[in-house]
Scaffold this motif. Structure first.
Motif, mmCIF file in Angstrom:
data_model
loop_
_atom_site.group_PDB
_atom_site.id
_atom_site.type_symbol
_atom_site.label_atom_id
_atom_site.label_comp_id
_atom_site.label_asym_id
_atom_site.label_seq_id
_atom_site.Cartn_x
_atom_site.Cartn_y
_atom_site.Cartn_z
ATOM 1 N N UNK B 11 0.976 -1.138 0.154
ATOM 2 C CA UNK B 11 0.075 0.007 -0.140
ATOM 3 C C UNK B 11 0.873 1.250 -0.027
ATOM 4 N N UNK B 16 0.270 1.563 -6.066
ATOM 5 C CA UNK B 16 -1.306 1.389 -5.430
ATOM 6 C C UNK B 16 -1.782 2.848 -5.143
ATOM 7 N N UNK B 17 -0.843 3.886 -4.648
ATOM 8 C CA UNK B 17 -1.449 5.088 -4.400
ATOM 9 C C UNK B 17 -2.012 5.836 -5.748
ATOM 10 N N UNK B 18 -1.043 5.982 -6.634
ATOM 11 C CA UNK B 18 -1.583 6.487 -7.798
ATOM 12 C C UNK B 18 -1.889 5.842 -9.127
ATOM 13 N N UNK B 20 -3.600 2.850 -9.240
ATOM 14 C CA UNK B 20 -4.582 1.695 -9.106
ATOM 15 C C UNK B 20 -6.067 2.324 -9.353
ATOM 16 N N UNK B 21 -6.959 1.638 -10.136
ATOM 17 C CA UNK B 21 -8.196 2.141 -10.196
ATOM 18 C C UNK B 21 -9.317 1.030 -10.273
ATOM 19 N N UNK B 178 3.527 11.314 -13.827
ATOM 20 C CA UNK B 178 3.453 11.920 -12.407
ATOM 21 C C UNK B 178 4.718 11.695 -11.635
#
Lengths: 361, 396
Positions: B11, B16-18, B20-21, B178
């Protein structure tokens, strides 16, 4: 008789040297223009330098002033600082008391406690100054000094640090080390002396009696140990007695409890976090056709490649996120962040802010 | 003392933070991107058109302009989301082929493909053509995956592409990413699982926290597994099981090298779920046994995990082929032709834009007067700095 020189024309003299006649030998400045007066802080009686030389060169002697009769030493004679000898004495006493009662304001819980302490100290000082209950006061002072020796030394060091430079500090440390050494040497001497005494006794006994020397040696040895333990015990008892007896003599209220700084913990690069795997237990060895070679080939191992590290990483990647359900968690995250924030953030990051929705996308 | 599990560690990753959708947010993001890109294209074409019509009034009307209909602008036929996806997918395949041609390792290849996929989540092929982004993505991947390749040797392998072309879109690409270059691939995870399965098959101590069965029992249970679909034999000995695991491992690896890269699996699932479902795809009984041994039956997440693995396996199965057929190629050609008409004219010359953004960008991009003025100012300030009494005081 010659007239004393006019005040205005006279050269500036130190305080206490305006007198022209020594109260002890009655010799006048007229005969000895370089006459200097000295005092001893024991009784503060003034006399000229030649009197001090004459009376005290042979060792301690009673004060020659009529009705005083205190024993004085030459070493302690000094020139006075203040014109008024009362003030000279007060300053001395205050200096002595302040060296013992050197607590600082930061050691007290409240200002009131500090002020109470100051007042008590002032009472003690006053008693000493005006000779009220001198014996009890001195006892209080001594007992306090004994009981708080560590604190006093500590505060002394702190104030020394504040006022003096590092060189002065080093000098103080050296002085302390010298004292330590001296104490150790004294102890050694004492021991040697005791041993010598024991031996002497042993020889005397052998000479005096017809008993078996071994037996006598044992007895003497026992005696000397007994004496030593007795001396130790006595010393301890005395210390205990002094502390017990003098406990109520002088007490300070409202001292802050001394907080010893905690020893620093060992540095933890992971900030107290630990990893506990829930899907696997890392084994020391894994079998993999690829890795057989890597374990032994010096070309690989020489560079520092560690098969164990690879295995640990592979296992971590094999199960990291197995229980993370993106569908649920991301949906929840997006809800929490407010609708559409994720996409906007992506767009913002992609473009340079102002062009979002314009020609960047 | 805070305790972290494997999941907590995952996590913390940027993947995961940016990146994952959910399926919905992924498709909505793509359509938003498509719409705003289409608007951008129309606006750009309009401004060019208005400039040209201004020129026309001076009597330089060309034949081409006359034939165009006046409402041409409104009817610019932009790419749809599906067409964009197909085009990007095709260039992902191209990327893989090129990486294979250059003999780059799998992680470089996979990272480059994921870079392209991530970039085209927030950018459209109508704005930046994937053909121009592709070399840059591969080159960036060689750098981030620690597989050093010098720019010159890289360009030498490319035809008709200069070093400038590779470098120009790089910052754009990193912006689109990003500035997160870490991609969590399932490949190493598969090797980890393979190692553990081998140990299980050989009956070695490999217990999971909370597992009750002994290594011998697990080994026996493995031997009794029903064979996988697609003709593996019934296993009778430990050696048979090992062979079976090796086959499954080889197949799963192939799935991860192609299908997992070409689908949206990286956006929708975690890397360990991806490799697990590639195993599920190739040898379902084995995967089921493995997960059961990891998460003994009354587990809160086990049923949910099987659903996830199944859906991921379906996604992997439906992946576009890594070797597009003739019909597909024809369709791609059509899309590309369509794209030729609806490209954003302001963003075609990436090299020029890159130069203009840099200092001393005295190419066509910037006004000559402005450049001259800046240069004079710079010279003046330098001169003043050298003056012994410093620059003149400013009177306010």
């Amino acid at each position: 008789m010659s007239k004393p020189p006019a005040r205005n024309g006279a050269p500036q003299r130190r305080p206490g040297e305006e007198d022209d006649i020594c109260p002890v030998c009655k010799s006048s400045r007229y005969l000895n223009p370089n006459m200097r007066f000295l005092v001893n802080p024991e009784c503060y009686h003034k006399m000229c330098e030649s009197c001090v030389d004459r009376i005290f060169s042979q060792g301690p002697a009673p004060c020659p002033v009529a009705g005083c009769a205190r024993t004085l030493r030459k070493q302690r004679f000094r020139r006075q600082t203040f014109e008024d000898l009362q003030i000279e004495r007060e300053v001395d006493i205050r200096r002595r008391v302040a060296a013992i009662f050197n607590r600082r304001e930061s050691e007290f819980q409240t200002l009131r406690d500090y002020n109470n302490y100051l007042e008590e100290v002032e009472t003690l000082t006053f008693n000493l100054l005006y000779n009220i209950d001198v014996a009890t006061t001195e006892e209080k002072l001594a007992s306090y000094a004994r009981q708080n020796a560590a604190d006093i030394a500590n505060n002394k060091i702190i104030s020394a640090q504040e006022s003096a430079s590092t060189e002065a500090q080093i000098a103080a440390q050296k002085e302390q080390a010298r004292l330590h050494r001296e104490a150790a040497r004294n102890e050694e001497d004492e021991e040697r002396r005791e041993k010598e005494e024991g031996r002497q006794e042993f020889i005397n006994k052998i000479a005096a009696s017809n008993e078996d020397p071994d037996k006598i040696a044992k007895v003497v040895l026992k005696k000397s140990t007994a004496r030593r333990t007795a001396a130790d015990k006595l010393r301890q008892q005395e210390a205990a007695k002094v502390d017990n007896a003098s406990a109520p003599l002088f007490q300070i209220q409202g001292l802050k409890p001394v907080v010893r700084p905690e020893p620093q913990k060992a540095y933890d690069p992971f900030g107290d976090y630990s990893i506990k795997t829930q899907y696997y237990t890392l084994q020391t060895q894994y079998e993999h056709p690829w890795l057989e070679n890597a374990k032994t080939d010096p070309k690989i191992t020489a560079g520092g490649f560690d098969v164990g590290e690879y295995c640990a990483r592979a296992m971590m990647e094999a199960f990291g996120g197995l229980g993370v359900f993106v569908e649920d968690e991301v949906a929840r995250r997006e809800e929490a962040a407010g609708a559409d924030v994720g996409t906007t953030a992506a767009a913002m990051a992609a473009g340079d802010g102002k062009e979002v929705g314009g020609d960047v996308l | 003392m805070p305790v972290l599990t494997e999941d907590d560690i995952y996590r913390t990753s940027t993947q995961y933070r940016l990146w994952s959708f959910t399926r919905e947010s992924l498709s909505s993001l793509r359509s938003t991107t498509n719409q705003s890109a289409a608007e951008g294209v129309r606006a750009a074409l309009k401004s060019i058109h208005s400039q040209q019509t201004a020129g026309e009034s001076e009597g330089q009307r060309s034949h081409d302009e006359v034939t165009r209909p006046t409402n041409y602008l409104k009817e610019v036929d932009c790419l749809s989301v599906e067409e964009e996806l197909k085009l990007v997918g095709f260039y992902c395949v191209k990327t893989m082929q090129f990486a294979d041609f250059c003999e780059f390792p799998t992680n470089v290849k996979a990272t480059a493909v994921q870079y392209l996929k991530r970039f085209y989540l927030s950018n459209s092929p109508m704005t930046y053509h994937p053909k121009e982004m592709m070399p840059s993505a591969i080159f960036l991947a060689t750098k981030t995956e620690n597989h050093y390749t010098s720019l010159n040797s890289f360009v030498a392998k490319l035809q008709k592409i200069t070093a400038e072309d590779v470098i120009a879109p790089e910052f754009l690409l990193t912006q689109g990413l990003r500035f997160t270059f870490d991609v969590r691939h399932p490949h190493r995870g598969l090797e980890g699982g393979f190692m553990e399965l081998l140990a299980l098959a050989r009956g070695k101590e490999n217990s999971v926290p909370g597992n009750t069965r002994s290594p011998g029992q697990l080994q026996q249970a493995m031997m009794e597994l029903e064979p996988a679909k697609g003709g593996s034999k019934i296993t009778r000995s430990a050696e048979d099981v090992v062979r079976r695991i090796q086959t499954a491992h080889g197949k799963a690896k192939d799935v991860l090298k192609t299908a997992a890269l070409l689908t949206d699996a990286y956006f929708l699932y975690t890397s360990s779920q991806i490799w697990m479902s590639s195993l599920y795809l190739t040898d379902e009984p084995l995967a089921r046994f493995y997960i059961n041994s990891k998460l003994p039956s009354p587990s809160p997440i086990q049923p949910r995990l099987f659903i996830i693995l199944k859906s991921c396996a379906d996604l992997l199965r439906s992946s576009p082929s890594a070797d597009p057929g003739e019909a597909e190629m024809k369709e791609l050609m059509k899309i590309d032709k369509k794209l030729y008409k609806c490209r954003n004219p302001e963003k075609i010359d990436l090299v020029g834009i890159n130069k203009a953004q840099k200092r001393e960008g005295h190419e066509d991009g910037l006004d000559d007067k402005l450049i001259k003025k800046r240069k004079l100012e710079r010279q003046k300030s330098e001169k003043e700095a050298e003056d012994i009494f410093g620059p003149a005081l400013e009177i306010k």
